[in-house]
Design an enzyme around this catalytic site. Sequence first.
Site, PDB file in Angstrom:
ATOM      1  N   LYS A  68       1.141  -1.469  -0.087  1.00 52.13           N
ATOM      2  CA  LYS A  68       0.015  -0.222  -0.083  1.00 52.13           C
ATOM      3  C   LYS A  68       1.010   1.292   0.069  1.00 52.13           C
ATOM      4  CE  LYS A  68      -3.520   1.376   2.262  1.00 52.13           C
ATOM      5  NZ  LYS A  68      -4.728   1.899   3.977  1.00 52.13           N
ATOM      6  N   SER A 143      -9.746   1.818   3.153  1.00 51.07           N
ATOM      7  CA  SER A 143      -8.810   2.244   1.927  1.00 51.07           C
ATOM      8  C   SER A 143      -7.723   1.822   1.233  1.00 51.07           C
ATOM      9  CB  SER A 143      -8.501   3.274   2.533  1.00 51.07           C
ATOM     10  OG  SER A 143      -7.201   2.945   3.692  1.00 51.07           O
ATOM     11  N   SER A 167      -9.405  -0.253   6.789  1.00 53.51           N
ATOM     12  CA  SER A 167      -9.525  -0.168   5.705  1.00 53.51           C
ATOM     13  C   SER A 167      -8.455  -1.646   4.919  1.00 53.51           C
ATOM     14  CB  SER A 167      -8.299   1.058   5.759  1.00 53.51           C
ATOM     15  OG  SER A 167      -8.680   1.718   5.786  1.00 53.51           O
TER      16      SER A 167
HETATM   17  N1  GLN Z   1     -13.578   4.073   6.471  1.00 53.81           N
HETATM   18  C1  GLN Z   1     -12.432   5.130   7.817  1.00 53.81           C
HETATM   19  C2  GLN Z   1     -11.366   5.881   7.947  1.00 53.81           C
HETATM   20  O1  GLN Z   1     -11.807   6.640   6.926  1.00 53.81           O
HETATM   21  C3  GLN Z   1     -11.183   4.203   8.192  1.00 53.81           C
HETATM   22  C4  GLN Z   1     -10.266   3.844   6.988  1.00 53.81           C
HETATM   23  C5  GLN Z   1      -9.219   3.487   7.355  1.00 53.81           C
HETATM   24  O2  GLN Z   1      -8.500   2.446   8.398  1.00 53.81           O
HETATM   25  N2  GLN Z   1      -8.002   3.737   7.156  1.00 53.81           N
HETATM   26  O3  GLN Z   1     -11.489   6.745   8.821  1.00 53.81           O
END
Ligand code: GLN
Length: 471
Positions: A68, A143, A167
């Site tokens: 990532k 994400s 994410s």
């Molecule tokens: N959707 C959640 C956020 O936007 C989790 C994102 C993540 O785990 N990086 O904070």
Amino acid sequence: MSSGIISKGARQLVDELQGGSLEASKVFETYRKRINELTKLNAFITSLEYKPNARKEGSLYGLPLAIKDNISTEGIRTTCASLMLKDYMPPYDATAVAKLKAAGVSILGKTNMDEFGMGSSGENSAFGPTRNPWDIERVPGGSSSGSAVAVSARLSPAALGTDTGGSIRAPASFTGTVGFKPSYGYVSRYGLIAYANSLEQIGVIARTVDDAALIFGVIRGKDRFDSTSTDAKPVSSNTGRLFSGGHFKGALLPQLSDLVSKDVREAFDSSVAKLDSEGIEFAEERVEELELALKSYYVVACCEATTNLARYDGVRYGPVADPSRDWKSAISESRTMFGKEVKARIMLGSYMLSSGYYEEYYLKALYIRRNLKLRLLKLSESYDFIYTPTMPVLPWKIGEMIDDPLQVYLSDALTVIANLTGAPAISIPIALKKGLPVGGQLQGRYGLDDRLLELAATISGLLKFRGEPSI
Ligand code: GLN
């Protein structure tokens, strides 16, 4: 159906590479070719040429992996899918990456994501949305969108992702892959570009639980560069049920089912019925403390994000604005590089941390978080795992929710729990609905990651989900 090299999972590839029946360069080039053929999925921000890894004795020698793009890679651009870091070259490797390289891994490339990890769909990227290989008009979840798509579409045997509020698990659920978030502290965060330190972990997206466990085994452990990392077993690891006599007991949380769409509920309920018929016992629990979990998550996440993202000012990090300008306007100019969602969260976080509101929001959120943690720790004395769907809905159409961020935040309701408590959690594919994958989430007890992985492997074996996108 995929065939040949790309159909093999990480464990099988490693075995064949070690046995000499496959060559590292051949495996890498096969994946590289497929990455180039499927650029329409927008899974990679940067894809790389083959660089042989000299660690022939390494336990993962020759395995290509995708990483990532918020995990630092020495000399390889690491953008966090943000214009702010579009040319950033980290001078060092994240510990997880250093460990993979030392084990013989070659990096295929850096994957697309929601900017700085803020999002649940993969749409908030300065490099454009990632597409779901099951239906390219739909989001793959985020994400860690590109990592999940890379695994699902056979562009990589497995990938590293990060999980602050779901994410890793959300995109795993939306793409029919396995996504594992380890216990907080079990993988070093050194070199992970911070979004919300107290919540996030590096973890693995793979095709099977076994493959996720293989890679976790290499990246885990205490690291002197991350003071929150640990490899200590919890003192309480011998208490509670904990797989006594091979008989498993799972907690269900029906109070959350109002959030869950009919399609996901049907798939989830039939998985429970199947597991029940195989001898896994389930009981329903009501956890009052869950009512405010999502709100508490977003308060903590925004507050930590504000602090972490203060360094992007064109002085320390980020593009340098015109130096002839005055200090204040140069900094604000540089900060316009952030995308809309990131800006919104920085503003919310600054507001909630300001004098007077700190107690009102941030401290309350911490209090809710602590109570939830204690309650679920207690619950884990009577259960081996908590079982819920991973995402409450099926993958939505790209653009469909773009003007409704609150609706998108709601889709995190089931995943944020494990980030607030620090417990390990894994999403496994359980079924297809309307041709789209549905994930089931198993949460374990803090520090008992190996047991959660064993249990997830058993449950996957019982549910027998098979399927891959026909792309
Ligand atoms: N959707 C959640 C956020 O936007 C989790 C994102 C993540 O785990 N990086 O904070």
